[in-house]
Design an enzyme around this catalytic site. Sequence first.
Site, PDB file in Angstrom:
ATOM      1  N   CYS A   1     -46.153  -4.553 -30.920  1.00 47.79           N
ATOM      2  CA  CYS A   1     -45.474  -4.994 -31.335  1.00 47.79           C
ATOM      3  C   CYS A   1     -43.647  -4.879 -31.777  1.00 47.79           C
ATOM      4  CB  CYS A   1     -45.326  -3.050 -31.183  1.00 47.79           C
ATOM      5  SG  CYS A   1     -46.955  -1.981 -31.117  1.00 47.79           S
TER       6      CYS A   1
ATOM      7  N   ARG B   1     -44.784 -11.182 -35.510  1.00 47.18           N
ATOM      8  CA  ARG B   1     -45.952 -11.217 -34.257  1.00 47.18           C
ATOM      9  C   ARG B   1     -46.992 -11.002 -34.279  1.00 47.18           C
ATOM     10  NH1 ARG B   1     -41.501  -9.878 -30.079  1.00 47.18           N
ATOM     11  NH2 ARG B   1     -42.906  -8.014 -28.822  1.00 47.18           N
TER      12      ARG B   1
ATOM     13  N   TRP C   1     -48.646  -2.749 -34.096  1.00 36.93           N
ATOM     14  CA  TRP C   1     -49.694  -3.558 -33.864  1.00 36.93           C
ATOM     15  C   TRP C   1     -50.634  -2.808 -33.266  1.00 36.93           C
ATOM     16  CZ3 TRP C   1     -53.484  -5.697 -30.477  1.00 36.93           C
ATOM     17  CH2 TRP C   1     -53.965  -6.481 -30.846  1.00 36.93           C
TER      18      TRP C   1
ATOM     19  N   ASN D   1     -43.028  -0.161 -27.782  1.00 31.20           N
ATOM     20  CA  ASN D   1     -44.089  -1.294 -27.587  1.00 31.20           C
ATOM     21  C   ASN D   1     -44.447  -0.933 -26.072  1.00 31.20           C
ATOM     22  OD1 ASN D   1     -45.303  -3.480 -27.080  1.00 31.20           O
ATOM     23  ND2 ASN D   1     -42.829  -4.820 -27.799  1.00 31.20           N
ATOM     24  N   GLY D   2     -45.776  -1.444 -25.698  1.00 28.02           N
ATOM     25  CA  GLY D   2     -46.801  -1.247 -24.686  1.00 28.02           C
ATOM     26  C   GLY D   2     -47.612  -0.453 -24.867  1.00 28.02           C
TER      27      GLY D   2
ATOM     28  N   GLU E   1     -58.826 -27.230 -27.977  1.00 27.80           N
ATOM     29  CA  GLU E   1     -57.744 -26.362 -29.003  1.00 27.80           C
ATOM     30  C   GLU E   1     -57.979 -26.625 -30.624  1.00 27.80           C
ATOM     31  OE1 GLU E   1     -55.535 -25.005 -28.311  1.00 27.80           O
ATOM     32  OE2 GLU E   1     -54.397 -25.332 -29.605  1.00 27.80           O
TER      33      GLU E   1
ATOM     34  N   LYS F   1     -57.750 -23.588 -33.083  1.00 25.69           N
ATOM     35  CA  LYS F   1     -56.781 -24.026 -34.047  1.00 25.69           C
ATOM     36  C   LYS F   1     -57.455 -22.624 -35.131  1.00 25.69           C
ATOM     37  CE  LYS F   1     -53.479 -23.299 -32.468  1.00 25.69           C
ATOM     38  NZ  LYS F   1     -53.460 -23.038 -30.958  1.00 25.69           N
TER      39      LYS F   1
ATOM     40  N   GLU G   1     -58.793 -20.014 -35.699  1.00 23.53           N
ATOM     41  CA  GLU G   1     -57.457 -18.095 -35.588  1.00 23.53           C
ATOM     42  C   GLU G   1     -56.898 -18.955 -37.251  1.00 23.53           C
ATOM     43  OE1 GLU G   1     -54.795 -19.885 -32.394  1.00 23.53           O
ATOM     44  OE2 GLU G   1     -54.662 -18.147 -32.072  1.00 23.53           O
TER      45      GLU G   1
ATOM     46  N   HIS H   1     -76.500 -30.771 -23.929  1.00 21.94           N
ATOM     47  CA  HIS H   1     -77.740 -29.821 -23.298  1.00 21.94           C
ATOM     48  C   HIS H   1     -77.787 -28.863 -24.703  1.00 21.94           C
ATOM     49  CE1 HIS H   1     -77.826 -32.228 -19.575  1.00 21.94           C
ATOM     50  NE2 HIS H   1     -76.416 -32.738 -20.429  1.00 21.94           N
TER      51      HIS H   1
ATOM     52  N   LYS I   1     -48.549 -13.160 -31.713  1.00 22.27           N
ATOM     53  CA  LYS I   1     -48.493 -13.619 -30.794  1.00 22.27           C
ATOM     54  C   LYS I   1     -48.039 -13.653 -29.382  1.00 22.27           C
ATOM     55  CE  LYS I   1     -46.195 -17.748 -31.531  1.00 22.27           C
ATOM     56  NZ  LYS I   1     -47.424 -18.465 -31.198  1.00 22.27           N
TER      57      LYS I   1
HETATM   58  O1  M6R Z   1     -47.461 -17.134 -24.958  1.00 26.76           O
HETATM   59  P1  M6R Z   1     -49.123 -17.932 -24.463  1.00 26.76           P
HETATM   60  O2  M6R Z   1     -48.754 -18.814 -24.379  1.00 26.76           O
HETATM   61  O3  M6R Z   1     -48.520 -16.598 -22.537  1.00 26.76           O
HETATM   62  O4  M6R Z   1     -49.890 -16.996 -25.303  1.00 26.76           O
HETATM   63  C1  M6R Z   1     -50.948 -17.012 -24.314  1.00 26.76           C
HETATM   64  C2  M6R Z   1     -52.286 -16.722 -25.965  1.00 26.76           C
HETATM   65  O5  M6R Z   1     -52.508 -16.043 -26.462  1.00 26.76           O
HETATM   66  C3  M6R Z   1     -51.983 -17.908 -26.917  1.00 26.76           C
HETATM   67  O6  M6R Z   1     -51.889 -19.109 -26.761  1.00 26.76           O
HETATM   68  C4  M6R Z   1     -52.733 -17.715 -28.048  1.00 26.76           C
HETATM   69  O7  M6R Z   1     -54.531 -17.891 -27.642  1.00 26.76           O
HETATM   70  C5  M6R Z   1     -52.692 -18.254 -29.345  1.00 26.76           C
HETATM   71  N1  M6R Z   1     -53.085 -17.559 -30.532  1.00 26.76           N
HETATM   72  C6  M6R Z   1     -53.111 -19.392 -29.455  1.00 26.76           C
HETATM   73  O8  M6R Z   1     -52.248 -20.340 -31.017  1.00 26.76           O
END
Ligand code: M6R
Length: 592
Positions: free
Chosen positions: A2, A27, A72, A98-99, A465, A469, A472, A488, A587
């Site tokens: 949020c 966000r 969110w 938010n929370g 990673e 990426k 996502e 394996h 985010k």
């Molecule tokens: O803000 P942070 O680095 O703590 O966030 C951790 C993860 O939520 C963040 O890296 C998430 O995996 C991203 N969407 C990666 O692209």
Amino acid sequence: MCGITAYFGEKNGIPIVLEGLKRLEYRGYDSAGIAFLNNNTIEIIKTKGKIQELKSLVSDKNSNIVIGHTRWATHGEPNYINAHPHLSMDKSIAIIHNGIIENHSELKRELKEKYNFKFESDTDSEIIAQLIQYFYQGDFEDAFRKMLTKIEGAFGIVAIHKDHKQMICARKGSPLVLGVNSNEIFIGSDPSPFIEHTKDAIYLNEKQMAIIEKNSYKIKDFNGFNTQSEIETIPFGIESIQKQGFEHFMLKEIYEQAETIQNCFRGKVNHIENISIKINNPNRIILIACGTSYYAALVGKYLIEKTSHIPVIVEQASEFRYRQPMLFTSDLIIALSQSGETADTLEAIKLSKKLGCNIAGIVNVTGSSIAKECNQGIYLHAGPEIGVASTKAFTSQIVALNLLNLFLNKNPYYKLEMIEELKKLPDKVKEFLEHQEILKIAEEFKDSKYFLFLGRDINYPVALEGALKLKEISYNPAEGHPAGEMKHGPIALIDSTTPVIVILTKDNVYEKVISNMHEVKARKGKIICICDEINNEIKELSTHIIQVPKTSWEFSPIINAIPIQLFAYYIAKLNNREIDQPRNLAKAVTVE
Ligand code: M6R
């Protein structure tokens, strides 16, 4: 997660808040709304859609006390009723939150059964407005404070009352920043909603609240006592949160990396000894993080163990906090986080602190909850990262881990050699970005159904990673594996349609990775090889080769990360995905 923004001043705050909400879109959100004061009534306008839709609904409105929210969904599906702001039953109070209010069900039951309160939404947040109404006896601040004594969980809250020219906000576990200008105050989950109006900001501390009135504001603790607040200057300008000609923030942030890498080491590299982490020859280092930050932490393990000979354990925060971790007071615990607000990482750090460990942070967002909790560490100085998929923060985290490693390392010759190499890195990144042709490769694989990323040793986390990426932002199934693990299990997935992205660096595992490439080739997999030198064998094995500049083993994950980021970006773009705000993702993950 949020987003919160609010305006209290002399101008029409509605366009200001709407613009602020637009800035918070990064966000991630699924509904949005505003509430404002209009002659002793509160008007609310919300939508399940985008901010653009909200704008069309409020074009003729005017108010100088306005609160706005992007939601969110956590409790209750994303729909109009559950969108914020929420009103109290008598419509006298509006809140945004938010929370998560963990005890909302009990509180709701009590208000319903004993006092006949009616609730409209399925959210945990509505209880906040109802509790303020329940406690209200003419003093808004008093009722707000009494509400705070009842709720449990994490919150950033802003509230207005129809009969008071006041705005009250409070923070526990979710960030809130005040923007301070003459005759006006802004509130944001971060400074981006008000950055073009003022660079003077007050980051509320845990369990602080602010009472805003005409031409004044007071910062208090939850007991109502005035507390100290420091005005800080926001270290970036409006340009950092604009696309500046790039089609997406993600692409802009990928292209910023020559600069952000330099910003991370600038001012530190010649004074490594000044890094502000108090260490007492730790027996172990424990790196804690989530998502991309966790993968950066994995790079840190290879790096520190091999070159500084200190055992390093890497933990996913969400797992760490719920088992009973074996910690010793001689451990150095380091949290890695771009946002500095990830709930699991924050809680993991608090737990380690409680158990008496020395904690530090590697964080991008200054003044964030993790940065405040750790109170020592390394800032990335990468500027705001708006694209939900983390890119520049990842490479900066690896730079910061290298700085930490140099700080821990006892060998002066090693330090000098690494510093010289690090200084050359931004130019190498720039050179690669200027000449890369990854779009052409992505065009060939845009319809592939599954992608496999392979790496070994310090570049294994880059394979992880790469897969993250791609998942996502393109929503394509993808996996990262250590190349040696392929036989394996994952090898069963390879056929003549499978793109296999292999990270091949001229290091101690080079020959091993070459063998793994033979295994892929024998199953007719299509190898896209990211390597720092080309020879005939690589040419024979690969369908495509992406050559990156040579650097040392320590920095190779940085240079190798850039092509995998671009590959994911172009595959997503060719599939018309919402690159900067992928579905279901936020985010900053400020809830568990
Ligand atoms: O803000 P942070 O680095 O703590 O966030 C951790 C993860 O939520 C963040 O890296 C998430 O995996 C991203 N969407 C990666 O692209």
